[in-house]
Each structure stands twice: as structure tokens, then as C-alpha cells.
Write an enzyme that holds these catalytic residues in place. Sequence first.
Site, short mmCIF file in Angstrom:
data_model
loop_
_atom_site.label_atom_id
_atom_site.label_comp_id
_atom_site.label_asym_id
_atom_site.label_seq_id
_atom_site.Cartn_x
_atom_site.Cartn_y
_atom_site.Cartn_z
N ASP A 154 -13.01 -19.33 12.97
CA ASP A 154 -12.06 -20.12 12.19
C ASP A 154 -11.78 -19.50 10.82
O ASP A 154 -10.82 -18.75 10.67
CB ASP A 154 -12.55 -21.58 12.06
CG ASP A 154 -11.42 -22.59 11.95
OD1 ASP A 154 -10.25 -22.19 12.05
OD2 ASP A 154 -11.71 -23.80 11.77
N ASP A 155 -12.59 -19.83 9.82
CA ASP A 155 -12.41 -19.31 8.45
C ASP A 155 -13.76 -18.83 7.95
O ASP A 155 -14.41 -19.47 7.11
CB ASP A 155 -11.87 -20.43 7.54
CG ASP A 155 -10.55 -20.99 8.05
OD1 ASP A 155 -9.52 -20.32 7.85
OD2 ASP A 155 -10.55 -22.07 8.66
N GLU A 158 -9.21 -31.84 16.26
CA GLU A 158 -10.24 -31.42 15.30
C GLU A 158 -10.62 -32.69 14.51
O GLU A 158 -11.72 -33.22 14.68
CB GLU A 158 -9.70 -30.32 14.38
CG GLU A 158 -10.72 -29.81 13.36
CD GLU A 158 -10.14 -28.79 12.36
OE1 GLU A 158 -8.90 -28.73 12.21
OE2 GLU A 158 -10.94 -28.07 11.72
N HIS A 163 -3.64 -26.33 17.04
CA HIS A 163 -4.86 -27.04 16.65
C HIS A 163 -4.66 -28.50 17.06
O HIS A 163 -3.62 -29.10 16.75
CB HIS A 163 -5.05 -27.00 15.13
CG HIS A 163 -5.57 -25.70 14.60
ND1 HIS A 163 -4.97 -24.49 14.84
CD2 HIS A 163 -6.65 -25.43 13.81
CE1 HIS A 163 -5.66 -23.53 14.24
NE2 HIS A 163 -6.68 -24.07 13.60
N HIS A 221 -8.33 -17.44 11.29
CA HIS A 221 -7.23 -17.42 10.32
C HIS A 221 -7.48 -16.25 9.38
O HIS A 221 -8.51 -16.22 8.71
CB HIS A 221 -7.20 -18.73 9.52
CG HIS A 221 -7.04 -19.94 10.39
ND1 HIS A 221 -5.82 -20.54 10.62
CD2 HIS A 221 -7.95 -20.66 11.11
CE1 HIS A 221 -5.99 -21.58 11.44
NE2 HIS A 221 -7.27 -21.68 11.75
N HIS A 280 -9.82 -17.52 17.63
CA HIS A 280 -9.47 -18.54 16.63
C HIS A 280 -9.97 -18.08 15.27
O HIS A 280 -11.12 -18.32 14.89
CB HIS A 280 -10.08 -19.89 17.04
CG HIS A 280 -9.69 -21.04 16.17
ND1 HIS A 280 -9.70 -22.35 16.62
CD2 HIS A 280 -9.29 -21.11 14.88
CE1 HIS A 280 -9.33 -23.16 15.64
NE2 HIS A 280 -9.08 -22.42 14.57
N1 HPA Z 1 -7.88 -26.58 10.72
C1 HPA Z 1 -6.60 -26.72 10.41
N2 HPA Z 1 -5.94 -25.84 9.68
C2 HPA Z 1 -6.58 -24.75 9.26
C3 HPA Z 1 -7.90 -24.55 9.55
C4 HPA Z 1 -8.59 -25.51 10.33
O1 HPA Z 1 -9.80 -25.41 10.65
N3 HPA Z 1 -8.23 -23.37 8.97
C5 HPA Z 1 -7.14 -22.88 8.37
N4 HPA Z 1 -6.12 -23.72 8.53
ZN ZN Z 2 -8.37 -23.09 12.75
#
Ligand code: HPA
Ligand code: ZN
Length: 337
Positions: free
Chosen positions: A278-279, A200, A197, A19, A17
Amino acid sequence: MSAPSELIRGLPKAELHLHIEGTLEPEMMLEFARRNGVKLRFGSVEALRAAYDFRNLQQFLDLYYQATAVLRERRDFYDLTWAYLEKAKRQTILHAEIFFDPQAHTRRGVPFADVVGGIHDALRDAKRQLGLSSKLILCFLRDLDADDAMAVLDEALAYKDRIVAVGLDSAEVGNPPAKFRDVFAHARREGFLTVAHAGEEGPAAYVREAIDALHVSRIDHGNRSLDDDALVARLATARIPLTLCPLSNLRLRVVDDLANHPLRRMLQKGLVVTVNSDDPAYFGGYVNENYAAIQAALRLTREELFALARNSFEASFLDPESKRALIDRLDAYSAAH
Ligand code: HPA
Ligand code: ZN
């Protein structure tokens, strides 16, 4: 934040996971802005880092999409991806499954071919030069129309050999999985795997819907699944993995404190959970920092750490023999430590 232990740093693992746009470090952002002649609202690394104080997912997304403006040329996508892969190699990631958001780029006039081409070339070079395998997952922006997603999918058909799956990201609440039922059905007919996703910021019902309407192989995040016992039983029985992202959850205030993160409870309920970043450029850590933070917060045992790493390979889209080979490396590491 506790630094990753030697055990974590050397632990063979997969990242599922991630991006690629979320690996754009402030230094790189400023460099790309300079070389592409793009004006940014932020003039320094410090100003950028100071802005990384998010109250929720949307605040983060607003900045994340602004920052993508510096990515213009095929070589930007190559350099961005290569920088991540070198980092991944240093963190003992043996395999990475990487999301990209084509609509964040094509809507600014960057050709789809340049986005996929730049990313793909870096992935190819990492396989040869770093021995790191990977897969690419195209994410649709769920706050845009389903028609938009369908148009992107049509464009992606020419790149089927380079893209293993389609996913769903961006603003979750108010954009339920079923909005993309037809797009995902078409993607599956064309041979793509699917992920989404869900859970969340959105409810457990979105996780259920991602399974029923989109037939996903994995859920990205899925934190809210624990609100629904029947759903938990289903996720466990069907062994549908969840790709958890602890530091992301903390920074986007999906959890108030990592000590309250659902990961341990999910492991105890028999869910196939994995740890991911994630990021990472925005949330304060790559995969090893995520392992370290969640281990410290939940006092995870050595066995739990190894279970998380094993899950990362089992939940991947690798073929059975490749999975076996990577799990053998994990077992050898376990025997030696
Ligand atoms: N959630 C949803 N969209 C996203 C995320 C995330 O954590 N990171 C990049 N796009
Ligand atoms: Zn994500």
C-alpha cells in the site's frame, strides 16, 4: 515486528497494490523539499515519523497529500519510482503494478506529462537494468467530482501505451463506486482495465458496486467482503482477486490486531488474496515485512505463503506466458526450499 525470514526474502512475488506516492520515505521527502525550495511543516525525519500515528484513513490521507508537495519536477517522479524499484528488487519482487494519483499533482500545477514521464522512465530502466517488469495504474481521487476524473481520463488517453488500468482511491466512505460509473465505462471503451479500492473502511456493498458498476478485474483491500456471504461466493466463483495490505490495515485501524486480519479466513473460503504494502513509507514495511507480519500473526503455513505468492502472479495483468514464466520461478524456488 518479526523480521522477514530467509524463505520470505527469497520468495518470488508480485506486488499489486502500491501507491508510488506512498513510497516517499522521510529522508527523501526532506531532500526533495530542500532541492525544490518547498517548505514542510516537519523539519526532521524524527518529526515526520512521529506524525505517522494515524487514527483512520482520512488522517493518513491528509498527511500523504501534504507530503506530495515536495514532488515538483519530472526527475522527482523518476527518483521516487527508481528508489522503490531498487527496494522491490532487493525484496525479490519480480513484477510490480503501481498506482499513481495524477490529481494530487496536477492540482498543484505539475504537468501530467512530467508525472507519467518520470514514473515511466524509471519503470523502463528497471526492466532493462533490474529485470523487473511493471504496469502502471492511474487512480482517480474519489473524493473529487466525477467530472474531474473524466478530465484526467481525457488527458490520460495520450498515454494509453503506458497505463494499463484505472483505479479509485482516497476517502472511501461517502464516495461509492457508482459515482464513477460513466468515467469507468469510458475508460473501458478506451481499452483500460479497471480496479477499485473498496471495502477498506466502506461496506461490502461498495465491493459489490465496484464489480457491478465499474466491472473491476480486482478489488483493492476488500476486507469488508466477509460481511456478505453471497458476495464472498461470487468473488470466489469469478476468481476476482483481493489485494490485501496487512500493515496498512493495522496502521489505519481497519483491523485492531493482525491476529484478527481476514486474510486466513479469505484463503479458507477460496478467495484469490494477495499480500501488498500500500504505502510502505508510512505504514512500517514493504512487501516482505507485510508477509512476515501476517505470517507471524496468523501462523501461516509454508503452503499458505506459497499460495499467496502464486496468487500475486495469477492476479496480475501480465499476459499468460509471462505469468507462466514467473510461476515457474516460484515452483523452482519451492522445490529448492
Ligand atoms: N486507501 C485509499 N486511498 C489511498 C490509500 C489507501 O490505503 N493509500 C493511498 N491512497
Ligand atoms: Zn491503497
